[in-house]
Every structure is written in structure tokens, then in C-alpha cells.
Design a protein around this motif. Structure first.
Motif, PDB file in Angstrom:
ATOM      1  N   ASN A   4       1.017  -1.170  -0.142  1.00  0.00           N
ATOM      2  CA  ASN A   4      -0.151  -0.347   0.087  1.00  0.00           C
ATOM      3  C   ASN A   4       0.593   0.964  -0.288  1.00  0.00           C
ATOM      4  N   ILE A   5       0.401   2.357  -1.278  1.00  0.00           N
ATOM      5  CA  ILE A   5       1.787   3.186  -1.444  1.00  0.00           C
ATOM      6  C   ILE A   5       0.624   4.658  -1.111  1.00  0.00           C
ATOM      7  N   THR A   6      -0.132   4.141  -0.594  1.00  0.00           N
ATOM      8  CA  THR A   6      -1.273   5.677  -1.265  1.00  0.00           C
ATOM      9  C   THR A   6      -0.661   6.874  -0.403  1.00  0.00           C
ATOM     10  N   GLY A   7      -0.127   6.499   1.166  1.00  0.00           N
ATOM     11  CA  GLY A   7       0.418   7.969   1.697  1.00  0.00           C
ATOM     12  C   GLY A   7       1.514   8.080   1.254  1.00  0.00           C
ATOM     13  N   SER A   8       2.490   7.347   0.176  1.00  0.00           N
ATOM     14  CA  SER A   8       3.379   8.722  -0.455  1.00  0.00           C
ATOM     15  C   SER A   8       3.436   9.175  -1.352  1.00  0.00           C
ATOM     16  N   LEU A   9       1.771   8.814  -2.204  1.00  0.00           N
ATOM     17  CA  LEU A   9       1.479   9.822  -3.628  1.00  0.00           C
ATOM     18  C   LEU A   9       0.205  10.380  -3.352  1.00  0.00           C
ATOM     19  N   PRO A  10       0.172  11.429  -2.581  1.00  0.00           N
ATOM     20  CA  PRO A  10      -0.752  12.212  -2.248  1.00  0.00           C
ATOM     21  C   PRO A  10      -1.719  13.286  -3.415  1.00  0.00           C
ATOM     22  N   ASP A  11      -0.370  13.195  -4.550  1.00  0.00           N
ATOM     23  CA  ASP A  11      -0.901  14.341  -5.826  1.00  0.00           C
ATOM     24  C   ASP A  11      -1.859  12.939  -6.393  1.00  0.00           C
ATOM     25  N   ILE A  12      -1.021  11.771  -6.484  1.00  0.00           N
ATOM     26  CA  ILE A  12      -1.482  11.007  -7.423  1.00  0.00           C
ATOM     27  C   ILE A  12      -2.881  10.629  -6.832  1.00  0.00           C
ATOM     28  N   VAL A  13      -3.226  10.319  -5.959  1.00  0.00           N
ATOM     29  CA  VAL A  13      -4.764   9.966  -5.212  1.00  0.00           C
ATOM     30  C   VAL A  13      -5.640  11.062  -5.368  1.00  0.00           C
ATOM     31  N   SER A  14      -4.567  12.536  -5.519  1.00  0.00           N
ATOM     32  CA  SER A  14      -6.288  13.776  -5.372  1.00  0.00           C
ATOM     33  C   SER A  14      -6.505  13.573  -7.137  1.00  0.00           C
ATOM     34  N   ALA A  15      -5.108  13.691  -7.952  1.00  0.00           N
ATOM     35  CA  ALA A  15      -5.686  13.610  -9.012  1.00  0.00           C
ATOM     36  C   ALA A  15      -6.512  11.993  -9.897  1.00  0.00           C
ATOM     37  N   VAL A  16      -5.963  11.460  -9.378  1.00  0.00           N
ATOM     38  CA  VAL A  16      -6.909   9.678  -9.505  1.00  0.00           C
ATOM     39  C   VAL A  16      -8.559  10.316  -9.316  1.00  0.00           C
ATOM     40  N   LYS A  17      -8.378  10.897  -7.678  1.00  0.00           N
ATOM     41  CA  LYS A  17      -9.844  11.154  -7.450  1.00  0.00           C
ATOM     42  C   LYS A  17     -11.212  11.938  -8.369  1.00  0.00           C
ATOM     43  N   LYS A  18     -10.490  12.919  -8.498  1.00  0.00           N
ATOM     44  CA  LYS A  18     -10.917  13.615  -9.639  1.00  0.00           C
ATOM     45  C   LYS A  18     -10.861  12.780 -11.414  1.00  0.00           C
ATOM     46  N   ALA A  19     -10.233  12.471 -11.780  1.00  0.00           N
ATOM     47  CA  ALA A  19     -10.400  11.752 -13.385  1.00  0.00           C
ATOM     48  C   ALA A  19     -11.557  10.424 -12.896  1.00  0.00           C
ATOM     49  N   ILE A  20     -11.582   9.941 -12.015  1.00  0.00           N
ATOM     50  CA  ILE A  20     -12.704   8.437 -12.305  1.00  0.00           C
ATOM     51  C   ILE A  20     -13.969   8.527 -11.683  1.00  0.00           C
ATOM     52  N   ARG A  39       9.889   7.927  -4.385  1.00  0.00           N
ATOM     53  CA  ARG A  39       8.553   8.343  -4.507  1.00  0.00           C
ATOM     54  C   ARG A  39       7.765   7.474  -3.688  1.00  0.00           C
ATOM     55  N   PHE A  40       7.892   5.813  -3.838  1.00  0.00           N
ATOM     56  CA  PHE A  40       7.672   5.056  -2.920  1.00  0.00           C
ATOM     57  C   PHE A  40       7.861   4.670  -2.162  1.00  0.00           C
ATOM     58  N   ARG A  41       8.882   4.759  -1.274  1.00  0.00           N
ATOM     59  CA  ARG A  41       9.789   4.134  -0.108  1.00  0.00           C
ATOM     60  C   ARG A  41       9.315   5.756   0.718  1.00  0.00           C
ATOM     61  N   ARG A  42       8.505   7.053   0.137  1.00  0.00           N
ATOM     62  CA  ARG A  42       8.750   8.090   1.376  1.00  0.00           C
ATOM     63  C   ARG A  42       7.631   7.676   2.197  1.00  0.00           C
ATOM     64  N   LYS A  43       7.921   7.930   3.301  1.00  0.00           N
ATOM     65  CA  LYS A  43       6.418   8.021   4.686  1.00  0.00           C
ATOM     66  C   LYS A  43       6.981   9.304   5.422  1.00  0.00           C
ATOM     67  N   TYR A  44       8.197   9.458   5.224  1.00  0.00           N
ATOM     68  CA  TYR A  44       7.584  11.170   5.760  1.00  0.00           C
ATOM     69  C   TYR A  44       8.035  12.465   4.700  1.00  0.00           C
ATOM     70  N   ASN A  45       8.006  13.353   5.108  1.00  0.00           N
ATOM     71  CA  ASN A  45       8.286  14.747   3.742  1.00  0.00           C
ATOM     72  C   ASN A  45       7.718  14.036   2.687  1.00  0.00           C
ATOM     73  N   VAL A  46       7.004  13.873   2.730  1.00  0.00           N
ATOM     74  CA  VAL A  46       5.986  13.441   1.395  1.00  0.00           C
ATOM     75  C   VAL A  46       6.073  14.589   0.527  1.00  0.00           C
ATOM     76  N   GLN A  47       5.192  15.993   1.129  1.00  0.00           N
ATOM     77  CA  GLN A  47       5.026  17.034  -0.002  1.00  0.00           C
ATOM     78  C   GLN A  47       6.365  17.429  -1.006  1.00  0.00           C
ATOM     79  N   ASP A  48       7.604  16.914   0.217  1.00  0.00           N
ATOM     80  CA  ASP A  48       8.822  17.515  -0.565  1.00  0.00           C
ATOM     81  C   ASP A  48       9.060  16.603  -1.851  1.00  0.00           C
ATOM     82  N   LYS A  49       8.794  15.082  -1.656  1.00  0.00           N
ATOM     83  CA  LYS A  49       9.810  14.657  -2.649  1.00  0.00           C
ATOM     84  C   LYS A  49       8.221  14.640  -3.536  1.00  0.00           C
TER      85      LYS A  49
END
Length: 561
Positions: free
Chosen positions: A280-296, A325-335
């Protein structure tokens, strides 16, 4: 309630058995013996797992922590434990030897002396679950204490299998095929029904208990479920575009993006993203999560796609950047700011509570296009339906010019087959032939590379024996920066060391290019790679995707022709 000792008894028999049919019979006997509550646990245990692949629960015990626990449990110095590992080459045998020594000197290890003290299968599982749930400050101490409890409550034979389970490496040669056939035999259901159930659930434990309690009818009711990722459909290499057209006729051609596979699950406003390894890499990719929510546009869906890291020049960035990006758990927004991603969708397996995997690709494509509203970060990739090799070659050149890997060539009438690598999906890339091999060992370097692991031993997988077989070593194509990263990556997977040689728990895959495959008596597979070169680290892939001995043999025969 079945004792863990009984489980170990049968495991020992299996470990000493060579024929796959006999092994299947013993695993089937084990499945028939245990209760419905114990069956899912045992199914995963014999495969060297604690939890199903899709689960967020993870034991997270490396060899280092295990040896520390053995040191504390036995009272022997850590260096003594490490010495025993070097002698045995097996954490299970190490545990038996270390705790056997301790039992002669310490009255605290009463179960070595008192055979009436028995652990149950469920108790062992619950202890591992407690280890998985230990987080935060003091979590390492808590994990070690749970291991100490198991070791102090186990018989000499049991501690060996507990140690192996702790690092999820049972070494008894039982893989998916044997477990599938054993379920069918134990509960008198068709092998095909077990196979289908596993494809749709990615959980052999669930399939086993379903077969036991409901038979073939219950197996037929198993299906896809939001939040339970399935294995991704895989592709074979095609030598050239013309061969692919000859084999398939009219084809569906798409770019093969230089990125990483993701599986997207949507249920209303809840979005979950999973890597190729089903993490589960949901927390590492907030930008993709937000974009997917709008796209689907659908209420519920499961989709397949590829994320690509985009540079300032608009071209794909190196694959390892995506993994950061996949491994990032902290400072996600910076990545997110420094490594922007885009998502290219190319398949849909589930839509509004209905499974689509048995539909032809062309039909699934229609549902995919109708369900997605493209935006800056998410889009459905372009697809070309044709039998014209010139058109496909033009697409191929365009993909390469854009910085991507090549193209995918697919059978428009094919279903989505989770976890299967067949001729319905083919890939064409311009680089040397490559293999996905698992790292099983390494050597410390020389000179300025003394502190780095610099040469890596590789292995393929033999489904017949359930074992990894060596095919040679790779040291070419690795920069100093990568050496530092790899040394850190593999440190927690080191099982033992002897001089400059290191044994590594099979976990990380390398994609390796080579000039040719040669016959060799020096390696367990019987083959060696000539001039191997590391293309990329594939820690996005799971152990199930290691190339098999059969593929090596096929490639060897092909090159001879």
C-alpha cells in the motif's frame, strides 16, 4: 486445536522429500488435519508467509533483529550467534544449535527439557501478529521479547521453523503450485477452481478455507474486492514486431512507459494505491490520489496503470527516482515537489461492483475510456489497433524518442489474467535481452569500495523444487552512488558472512542484461550469464516474478538456433 509441533513434524517430512507429487500429498495431509481457523494460517506458513501478500500487516523482522533475539534468548554473545550462522548457512539450524547450547546451561528454557509444554499454531501466529503491530518507541524491544517467548516455549525442532518464519524463508520447497494442488486434493475440488479463486483473491489461505467449508460452489463465488489487490498481468518479450503480428494478427499497441506499475482501487471517495509488490503506497503519493479522485467518474473501480517521474525537460526521469517516491513515509510533500509524477492508465479490472477481467481487452478498454476524465496528472494512454507493422514501428520509434522503454503489443481479445505471463501481452524493447533475477549473496569490495557490497550473486527460480538456483554474479553497471544505496538496502537482509562473502535472504530483484547464456557446472542452475550488467534494481517486483529455470532453458535453446 493443533500443536505447532505437529505442523513442524510434517514440515520436516516435506523438507526431506524431493518429488513434487509426494510433497503435494504431505501438504494435503496437513491441510486436512487442521481446523478451519488454523487452515489459512498454515497455508501461508508452509509458503514462508505470515500474512497474505495483499495485507498491510508485515512482520518486518530482518536477520539482524532475529540474531539479536537469539543472542538474548540463548545468553550467547551475538558474535557467537553470527559464527554459528556462518557454519550452518541457515537461521533455522542456527536457532536449534544456539538454543540447544543454552538449554544445557539455562533452566529458563524449560520446553527443551519438558515435552509436555506445547505451542499451538494459532499462538505462534498471534505472536507474529503482535510483532507486526509493534510500532513507535520501544517497538524493537517488544519484537525481541515476543521472539524470546516463542523460543523459550518451543521444542528444539520448533525453534528452527520459528526462526525461518520470522524472516519468511521456510526453505522447504513449497510454492504456489504445490499449495494449489494440495488444496484441490485435500478438499476434492478442481485444480482450475482453486487457480481461479487465487487469481481473484490473491490469498491462498482464503481459497483453502473456502474450499474446505463450501467446496467448488463456494470457490466459484469468490471474486475481486476493493482493498484487496490482485496480482498484475505480465508480459513476455517478443523478438520483433513482425513476429508479434504473426502470432496475434490484429493487435492493440501502446507505449511501454519507463515507470512503475500501480494498481488503483476506488470506493466512493476512498482511494488506495498499490505497488507492483502489492504494498500500500497511498500515503506516499498524495498528488496521484487527489488526481485519481477527480479523474475516475465511477463509484467503484480497480485499474491498472504506470506512474512516470517527469523531469523539467518533459522526459521521464530514472526509474530509481520513482522508487524514492514509493518508499517515502516522511516529508512526502517535499518529494512531491521535487519528483512530480503522472499516471498513465491502460486497463480496468472492476467497475461499479462488477468484475471485468473475463471480458476481452477491447471491451475493457471501452469501459476504461468511459470511466476516466483525463487531467494534468492522470490520463488513459493512447492505443493503436492494427496489423500494420509500419504503423506499429512508427509508434515504437515515437516512444523511444520520448524517452520511454518501447511498446506493448496485446491481443485485443484477451482477458485480464492476474499474475500470468503469457503471449497475450508482449513487450518490445531495444536493449539487450534481460532477466529478472533475485540476489542471494554478495561480496565486500576492494580498495575504496571496501565498505560496499560490490559483487552480487544472482539466482533464478525452479518451480519444481521451490528453490532459487544460482546463475552467476554481476558487478558491472553499478556506480559508487548505487553501491552505497545497495549496501544499505541489503544490510537488513544479510543472513551470514564468511570472509568477504555474504549470504543474503532472497528478497530484492535485479534486472540484468547479458550477451548470452552459457552452460556451466559452476552454478546450481547449470547455466551462467556472459557479461552480465545491472540494468536496474527491481525492488518494485515480488519474488513471484523471478525468472524461472524454464525461461533460462528456453532462451538458451533459442540463442543456439
Amino acid at each position: 486445536m493443533t500443536s505447532f509441533r505437529e505442523f513442524c513434524r510434517i514440515c520436516k517430512i516435506i523438507e526431506e522429500t524431493t518429488g513434487s507429487l509426494d510433497m503435494t500429498g504431505f501438504v494435503s495431509e496437513l491441510f486436512s488435519l487442521v481446523t478451519s481457523e488454523e487452515l489459512p494460517i498454515v497455508t501461508h506458513f508452509v509458503m514462508g508467509e505470515i500474512f497474505p501478500a495483499w495485507s498491510d500487516e508485515e512482520v518486518g523482522l530482518g536477520p539482524g533483529l532475529l540474531l539479536n533475539a537469539l543472542s538474548r534468548s540463548s545468553g550467547l554473545p551475538l558474535k557467537e550467534i553470527e559464527k554459528i550462522v556462518r557454519e550452518t548457512g541457515d537461521v533455522g539450524k542456527t536457532a536449534v544449535k544456539a538454543l540447544g547450547k543454552a538449554s544445557k546451561e539455562q533452566v529458563t528454557f524449560s520446553s527443551f527439557l519438558d515435552s509436555s509444554v506445547e505451542l499451538s499454531i494459532i499462538e505462534v501466529f498471534e505472536r507474529f501478529r503482535n510483532i507486526a503491530h509493534a510500532t513507535g518507541k520501544g517497538s524493537q524491544t517488544s519484537r525481541i521479547k515476543h521472539l524470546q517467548y516463542l523460543f523459550s516455549s518451543a521444542s528444539a525442532e520448533e525453534v528452527g521453523y520459528i526462526a525461518r518464519l520470522a524472516i519468511e524463508d521456510m526453505r522447504i520447497g513449497v510454492g504456489e503450485g504445490i499449495v494449489r494442488d494440495a488444496i484441490a486434493k485435500a478438499f476434492n475440488v478442481p485444480v482450475a477452481s482453486v487457480e481461479r479463486g487465487y487469481m481473484l483473491t490473491n490469498d491462498m489461505g482464503l481459497v483453502a478455507v473456502t474450499a474446505k467449508e463450501g467446496g467448488n460452489e463456494a470457490l466459484s463465488d469468490l471474486g475481486l474486492q476493493i482493498g484487496r489487490p490482485i496480482k498484475l498481468m505480465l508480459a513476455q518479450v517478443t523478438p520483433d514486431i513482425e513476429t508479434a503480428i504473426k502470432d496475434l494478427g490484429v493487435v492493440a499497441a501502446e507505449w511501454k512507459f519507463d515507470g512503475a506499475r500501480v494498481q488503483i482501487h476506488k470506493k466512493n471517495d476512498d482511494i488506495s494505491l498499490y505497488s507492483r509488490r502489492l504494498e500500500n503506497i497511498t500515503g506516499s503519493l498524495p498528488d496521484i490520489v487527489s488526481a485519481v479522485k477527480k479523474a475516475i467518474k465511477a463509484d467503484s473501480a480497480i485499474l491498472d496503470g504506470e506512474v512516470v517521474a517527469i523531469g523539467e525537460d518533459g522526459r521521464p526521469r530514472p526509474f530509481q527516482e520513482i522508487l524514492k517516491r514509493f518508499r517515502r513515509k516522511y516529508n512526502v510533500q517535499d518529494k512531491v515537489r521535487h519528483i512530480p509524477l503522472t499516471l498513465n492508465l491502460f486497463d480496468i479490472m472492476y467497475l461499479n461492483d462488477e468484475s471485468l477481467i473475463e471480458l476481452p481487452l477491447q471491451e475493457r478498454r471501452k469501459f476504461l475510456v468511459a470511466s476516466i476524465e483525463n487531467n494534468d496528472l492522470v490520463r488513459v494512454d493512447e492505443q493503436l489497433i492494427t496489423s500494420d507493422s509500419l504503423q506499429i514501428n512508427n509508434m515504437y520509434e515515437q516512444a523511444l524518442q520520448a524517452g520511454h522503454e518501447g511498446i506493448m503489443i496485446k491481443n485485443p481479445g484477451s482477458p485480464y489474467s492476474p499474475g500470468k505471463r503469457g503471449k497475450n501481452w508482449l513487450k518490445k524493447k531495444p536493449i539487450m535481452e534481460t532477466l529478472d533475477l533475485v540476489v542471494i549473496g554478495a561480496e565486500w569490495g576492494y580498495g575504496r569500495r571496501t565498505s560496499f557490497l560490490g559483487s552480487y550473486a544472482l539466482a533464478c527460480y525452479d518451480p519444481e523444487t521451490g528453490r532459487f538456483l544460482s546463475v552467476g554474479k554481476v558487478a558491472t553497471g553499478i556506480s559508487d552512488e548505487q553501491l552505497a544505496e545497495l549496501t544499505e538496502l541489503f544490510r537488513e537482509h544479510i543472513i551470514s558472512e564468511s570472509g568477504i562473502s555474504v549470504e543474503i535472504r532472497p528478497h530484492i530483484l535485479f534486472e540484468v542484461a547479458f550477451e548470452e547464456i552459457q552452460k556451466s557446472i559452476n552454478y546450481g542452475s547449470g547455466y551462467a550469464l556472459r557479461f552480465p550488467r545491472l540494468v536496474r534494481i527491481r525492488d518494485d517486483k515480488s519474488l513471484e516474478e523471478v525468472d524461472t529455470l524454464e525461461r533460462l532453458e528456453d532462451m538458451y535453446r533459442t540463442q543456439r538456433k
